[in-house]
Design a protein around this motif. Structure first.
Motif, PDB file in Angstrom:
ATOM      1  N   ARG A 228      -0.964 -12.490   9.508  1.00  0.00           N
ATOM      2  CA  ARG A 228      -0.990 -11.022   9.446  1.00  0.00           C
ATOM      3  C   ARG A 228      -1.696 -10.552   8.181  1.00  0.00           C
ATOM      4  NH1 ARG A 228       4.147  -7.730  10.983  1.00  0.00           N
ATOM      5  NH2 ARG A 228       3.147  -7.911  13.001  1.00  0.00           N
ATOM      6  N   ALA A 229      -1.414 -11.208   7.064  1.00  0.00           N
ATOM      7  CA  ALA A 229      -2.070 -10.843   5.802  1.00  0.00           C
ATOM      8  C   ALA A 229      -3.577 -11.039   5.898  1.00  0.00           C
ATOM      9  CB  ALA A 229      -1.492 -11.655   4.647  1.00  0.00           C
ATOM     10  N   MET A 230      -4.008 -12.102   6.554  1.00  0.00           N
ATOM     11  CA  MET A 230      -5.444 -12.345   6.720  1.00  0.00           C
ATOM     12  C   MET A 230      -6.075 -11.218   7.548  1.00  0.00           C
ATOM     13  SD  MET A 230      -6.097 -15.070   4.971  1.00  0.00           S
ATOM     14  CE  MET A 230      -7.726 -15.510   5.525  1.00  0.00           C
TER      15      MET A 230
ATOM     16  N   VAL B 279       3.337  -6.330   1.594  1.00  0.00           N
ATOM     17  CA  VAL B 279       4.122  -5.278   0.945  1.00  0.00           C
ATOM     18  C   VAL B 279       3.277  -4.024   0.799  1.00  0.00           C
ATOM     19  CG1 VAL B 279       5.225  -4.570  -1.222  1.00  0.00           C
ATOM     20  CG2 VAL B 279       5.699  -6.833  -0.254  1.00  0.00           C
ATOM     21  N   ARG B 280       2.049  -4.189   0.344  1.00  0.00           N
ATOM     22  CA  ARG B 280       1.161  -3.033   0.136  1.00  0.00           C
ATOM     23  C   ARG B 280       0.868  -2.303   1.444  1.00  0.00           C
ATOM     24  NH1 ARG B 280      -1.709  -0.747  -3.786  1.00  0.00           N
ATOM     25  NH2 ARG B 280      -3.772   0.038  -3.332  1.00  0.00           N
ATOM     26  N   ALA B 281       0.793  -3.053   2.555  1.00  0.00           N
ATOM     27  CA  ALA B 281       0.520  -2.440   3.853  1.00  0.00           C
ATOM     28  C   ALA B 281       1.786  -1.876   4.494  1.00  0.00           C
ATOM     29  CB  ALA B 281      -0.123  -3.463   4.787  1.00  0.00           C
ATOM     30  N   GLY B 282       2.942  -2.103   3.877  1.00  0.00           N
ATOM     31  CA  GLY B 282       4.178  -1.539   4.393  1.00  0.00           C
ATOM     32  C   GLY B 282       4.904  -2.408   5.404  1.00  0.00           C
ATOM     33  N   TYR B 283       4.445  -3.643   5.613  1.00  0.00           N
ATOM     34  CA  TYR B 283       5.107  -4.541   6.561  1.00  0.00           C
ATOM     35  C   TYR B 283       6.356  -5.171   5.974  1.00  0.00           C
ATOM     36  CZ  TYR B 283       1.256  -4.100   9.803  1.00  0.00           C
ATOM     37  OH  TYR B 283       0.340  -3.606  10.677  1.00  0.00           O
TER      38      TYR B 283
ATOM     39  N   PRO C 115      -2.509   7.326  -0.900  1.00  0.00           N
ATOM     40  CA  PRO C 115      -2.735   8.228   0.222  1.00  0.00           C
ATOM     41  C   PRO C 115      -3.448   7.514   1.373  1.00  0.00           C
ATOM     42  CG  PRO C 115      -3.388   9.264  -1.846  1.00  0.00           C
ATOM     43  CD  PRO C 115      -3.067   7.811  -2.142  1.00  0.00           C
ATOM     44  N   GLY C 116      -2.946   7.739   2.564  1.00  0.00           N
ATOM     45  CA  GLY C 116      -3.532   7.128   3.749  1.00  0.00           C
ATOM     46  C   GLY C 116      -2.858   5.844   4.168  1.00  0.00           C
ATOM     47  N   GLU C 117      -2.035   5.281   3.291  1.00  0.00           N
ATOM     48  CA  GLU C 117      -1.297   4.073   3.641  1.00  0.00           C
ATOM     49  C   GLU C 117       0.082   4.467   4.142  1.00  0.00           C
ATOM     50  OE1 GLU C 117      -2.979   0.578   0.739  1.00  0.00           O
ATOM     51  OE2 GLU C 117      -1.016   1.406   0.355  1.00  0.00           O
ATOM     52  N   HIS C 118       0.559   3.783   5.166  1.00  0.00           N
ATOM     53  CA  HIS C 118       1.894   4.057   5.657  1.00  0.00           C
ATOM     54  C   HIS C 118       2.887   3.166   4.929  1.00  0.00           C
ATOM     55  CE1 HIS C 118      -0.146   1.175   8.296  1.00  0.00           C
ATOM     56  NE2 HIS C 118       1.016   0.535   8.348  1.00  0.00           N
ATOM     57  N   ARG C 119       3.977   3.725   4.528  1.00  0.00           N
ATOM     58  CA  ARG C 119       5.024   3.014   3.785  1.00  0.00           C
ATOM     59  C   ARG C 119       6.342   3.238   4.446  1.00  0.00           C
ATOM     60  NH1 ARG C 119       3.582   0.358  -0.939  1.00  0.00           N
ATOM     61  NH2 ARG C 119       5.688  -0.207  -0.624  1.00  0.00           N
TER      62      ARG C 119
ATOM     63  N   SER D 264       0.935 -14.918  -2.924  1.00  0.00           N
ATOM     64  CA  SER D 264      -0.064 -13.855  -3.061  1.00  0.00           C
ATOM     65  C   SER D 264      -0.277 -13.082  -1.765  1.00  0.00           C
ATOM     66  CB  SER D 264      -1.387 -14.415  -3.575  1.00  0.00           C
ATOM     67  OG  SER D 264      -1.953 -15.307  -2.635  1.00  0.00           O
ATOM     68  N   TYR D 265      -0.182 -13.736  -0.617  1.00  0.00           N
ATOM     69  CA  TYR D 265      -0.397 -13.013   0.629  1.00  0.00           C
ATOM     70  C   TYR D 265       0.754 -12.060   0.954  1.00  0.00           C
ATOM     71  CZ  TYR D 265       2.555 -16.558   2.904  1.00  0.00           C
ATOM     72  OH  TYR D 265       3.574 -17.390   3.257  1.00  0.00           O
ATOM     73  N   LEU D 266       1.921 -12.294   0.372  1.00  0.00           N
ATOM     74  CA  LEU D 266       3.038 -11.380   0.606  1.00  0.00           C
ATOM     75  C   LEU D 266       2.772 -10.015  -0.022  1.00  0.00           C
ATOM     76  CD1 LEU D 266       6.027 -13.832   0.149  1.00  0.00           C
ATOM     77  CD2 LEU D 266       5.008 -13.004   2.274  1.00  0.00           C
ATOM     78  N   TYR D 267       2.019  -9.987  -1.110  1.00  0.00           N
ATOM     79  CA  TYR D 267       1.683  -8.710  -1.736  1.00  0.00           C
ATOM     80  C   TYR D 267       0.851  -7.844  -0.791  1.00  0.00           C
ATOM     81  CZ  TYR D 267       3.404 -10.896  -5.974  1.00  0.00           C
ATOM     82  OH  TYR D 267       4.194 -11.537  -6.892  1.00  0.00           O
ATOM     83  N   VAL D 268      -0.030  -8.465  -0.016  1.00  0.00           N
ATOM     84  CA  VAL D 268      -0.825  -7.730   0.971  1.00  0.00           C
ATOM     85  C   VAL D 268       0.103  -7.084   1.994  1.00  0.00           C
ATOM     86  CG1 VAL D 268      -2.569  -7.937   2.794  1.00  0.00           C
ATOM     87  CG2 VAL D 268      -2.845  -9.210   0.661  1.00  0.00           C
TER      88      VAL D 268
END
Length: 72
Positions: free
Chosen positions: A27-29, A49-53, A68-72, A43-47
């Motif tokens: 999913r991170a990829m 978290v940042r995407a809200g998953y 702004p524009g990212e869903h959290r 490191s891929y977990l940060y992606v």
């Protein structure tokens, strides 16, 4: 934390934990992780978290501000 410890904590087998981590890495990829990393490299977990998953841990000292524009 070792895979064995993480699996025990979640109440699943080591192979089950590896499957979960492989799914999270995939999913991170798709979300823009720039390189393939070992399953135990966080490191891929940060992606994710940042995407809200994933939510950051409650004791995470510096939560990133919402972009702004990212869903959290």
């Amino acid at each position: 934390m070792l895979l064995k410890q993480a699996a025990s904590r979640e109440g699943i087998s080591i192979s089950g934990m590896q499957d979960r981590l492989k799914s999270a890495l995939a999913r991170a990829m798709r979300l823009g992780q720039s390189r393939v990393v070992p399953l135990t490299d966080p490191s891929y977990l940060y992606v994710l978290v940042r995407a809200g998953y994933l939510d950051p841990p409650s004791d995470f000292p510096h939560r990133p501000a919402a972009v702004p524009g990212e869903h959290r």
